[in-house]
Design a protein around this motif. Sequence first.
Motif, PDB file in Angstrom:
ATOM      1  N   PRO A 242      34.260  33.678  34.382  1.00  0.00           N
ATOM      2  CA  PRO A 242      35.091  33.519  35.723  1.00  0.00           C
ATOM      3  C   PRO A 242      35.570  34.942  36.142  1.00  0.00           C
ATOM      4  CG  PRO A 242      36.508  33.239  33.558  1.00  0.00           C
ATOM      5  CD  PRO A 242      35.021  33.170  33.232  1.00  0.00           C
ATOM      6  N   VAL A 243      35.904  34.963  37.395  1.00  0.00           N
ATOM      7  CA  VAL A 243      36.583  36.237  37.940  1.00  0.00           C
ATOM      8  C   VAL A 243      37.933  36.681  37.224  1.00  0.00           C
ATOM      9  CG1 VAL A 243      38.073  37.134  39.992  1.00  0.00           C
ATOM     10  CG2 VAL A 243      35.758  35.789  40.301  1.00  0.00           C
ATOM     11  N   THR A 244      38.014  37.602  36.907  1.00  0.00           N
ATOM     12  CA  THR A 244      39.076  38.474  36.051  1.00  0.00           C
ATOM     13  C   THR A 244      40.272  38.831  36.881  1.00  0.00           C
ATOM     14  OG1 THR A 244      37.822  40.397  35.782  1.00  0.00           O
ATOM     15  CG2 THR A 244      37.641  38.906  34.094  1.00  0.00           C
ATOM     16  N   SER A 245      39.874  39.396  38.057  1.00  0.00           N
ATOM     17  CA  SER A 245      40.965  40.092  38.729  1.00  0.00           C
ATOM     18  C   SER A 245      40.339  40.243  40.289  1.00  0.00           C
ATOM     19  CB  SER A 245      41.675  41.563  38.291  1.00  0.00           C
ATOM     20  OG  SER A 245      40.830  42.274  38.178  1.00  0.00           O
ATOM     21  N   LEU A 246      41.269  40.633  41.184  1.00  0.00           N
ATOM     22  CA  LEU A 246      41.110  41.004  42.694  1.00  0.00           C
ATOM     23  C   LEU A 246      41.953  41.994  42.794  1.00  0.00           C
ATOM     24  CD1 LEU A 246      41.347  37.397  43.998  1.00  0.00           C
ATOM     25  CD2 LEU A 246      39.400  38.421  43.167  1.00  0.00           C
TER      26      LEU A 246
ATOM     27  N   ARG B 163      27.816  30.982  40.166  1.00  0.00           N
ATOM     28  CA  ARG B 163      26.471  31.365  39.609  1.00  0.00           C
ATOM     29  C   ARG B 163      27.035  32.227  38.260  1.00  0.00           C
ATOM     30  NH1 ARG B 163      24.152  34.091  42.741  1.00  0.00           N
ATOM     31  NH2 ARG B 163      24.512  36.191  42.236  1.00  0.00           N
ATOM     32  N   ILE B 164      27.852  33.298  38.578  1.00  0.00           N
ATOM     33  CA  ILE B 164      28.150  34.392  37.414  1.00  0.00           C
ATOM     34  C   ILE B 164      28.990  33.784  36.600  1.00  0.00           C
ATOM     35  CG2 ILE B 164      29.550  36.394  37.236  1.00  0.00           C
ATOM     36  CD1 ILE B 164      28.783  37.387  40.157  1.00  0.00           C
ATOM     37  N   ARG B 165      29.900  32.485  36.917  1.00  0.00           N
ATOM     38  CA  ARG B 165      30.656  31.945  35.819  1.00  0.00           C
ATOM     39  C   ARG B 165      29.605  31.216  35.196  1.00  0.00           C
ATOM     40  NH1 ARG B 165      32.708  28.333  38.830  1.00  0.00           N
ATOM     41  NH2 ARG B 165      34.651  29.085  39.425  1.00  0.00           N
ATOM     42  N   GLU B 166      28.754  30.509  35.229  1.00  0.00           N
ATOM     43  CA  GLU B 166      27.942  29.641  34.578  1.00  0.00           C
ATOM     44  C   GLU B 166      26.577  30.563  33.755  1.00  0.00           C
ATOM     45  OE1 GLU B 166      24.342  26.242  35.235  1.00  0.00           O
ATOM     46  OE2 GLU B 166      25.700  26.850  36.890  1.00  0.00           O
TER      47      GLU B 166
END
Length: 292
Positions: A279-283, A271-274
Amino acid sequence: MTHPAPPRDPRLTPARPDLADVALRGLVEAASYVEGVPHRVSAPSAPLRRAPSSDSGIDTEAVMGDAVSVYEVKDGFAYVQLRHDGYVGYLPADALGRAEPEPTHRVRALRTFLYPAPDLKRPNRGHLGLGAAMSAEGQEGEYLRLESGLYVFAPHCEPIAWREPDFAVTAERLVGTPYLWGGRTSLGLDCSGLVQLALELAGLPCPRDADQQERALGQPLPPGDLGSLRRGDLVFWRGHVGLMLDGERLIHANGHHMAVAVEPLAVAVARIREKSYGPVTSLRRLTPSAGS
């Protein structure tokens, strides 16, 4: 070859064209330099704004017991720097009190009331939220008598050194708390406010905003390796952060639910990507045994 110094983060730099912290003399230009005067927040909570106006947006909140350096008081606002995370802005001047005495206790309950006497039937004088700190002069029955003359229910509090080592436990207690931009109390939280409150109650220093947390907290995990996550790990997007409860579930304060919510990480990532931060940037992993 010399390289220019990186620009200072204005969120963390007590400097304006007309006034700056004396410690910044020679580093920033200002018409005058002053030494910050120590104070503490005496109100249950207070909004820190980027301009001295009630119409200005809230960047973060200060809570009772927070130490601040005050550089100017004018027209009902104090230009300050919060000592626990370095954030700079304007607090209502009437939310500030003396720096001493230092706090002796911290609120462990999500919220607790302040009373004019050690009597639950008396009209309350406001409330304190999780993490607020205060100075107690003694105890009368089940109530702490505060330096301010007010009373708070003692079983809702702990000595100031108390810590909740599993910061995910604190985050879980806040499920359902409404989303509030700039919020960092149990009445309202934003994404980084949730992480900061949970980590600080575990005794871990934590910056205020998600981008600052992404740079400063823990150790990086292999990017994109969502399958290796475990309880206590942090997941970052550009402008957003959440905390893992286990290998599959994420807890985060977010505008989609307008609350602190738990959901499968895979659902949140899609959901957040769209719809919002991409996209996720880091973990990031804070400790080898967080939450174990």
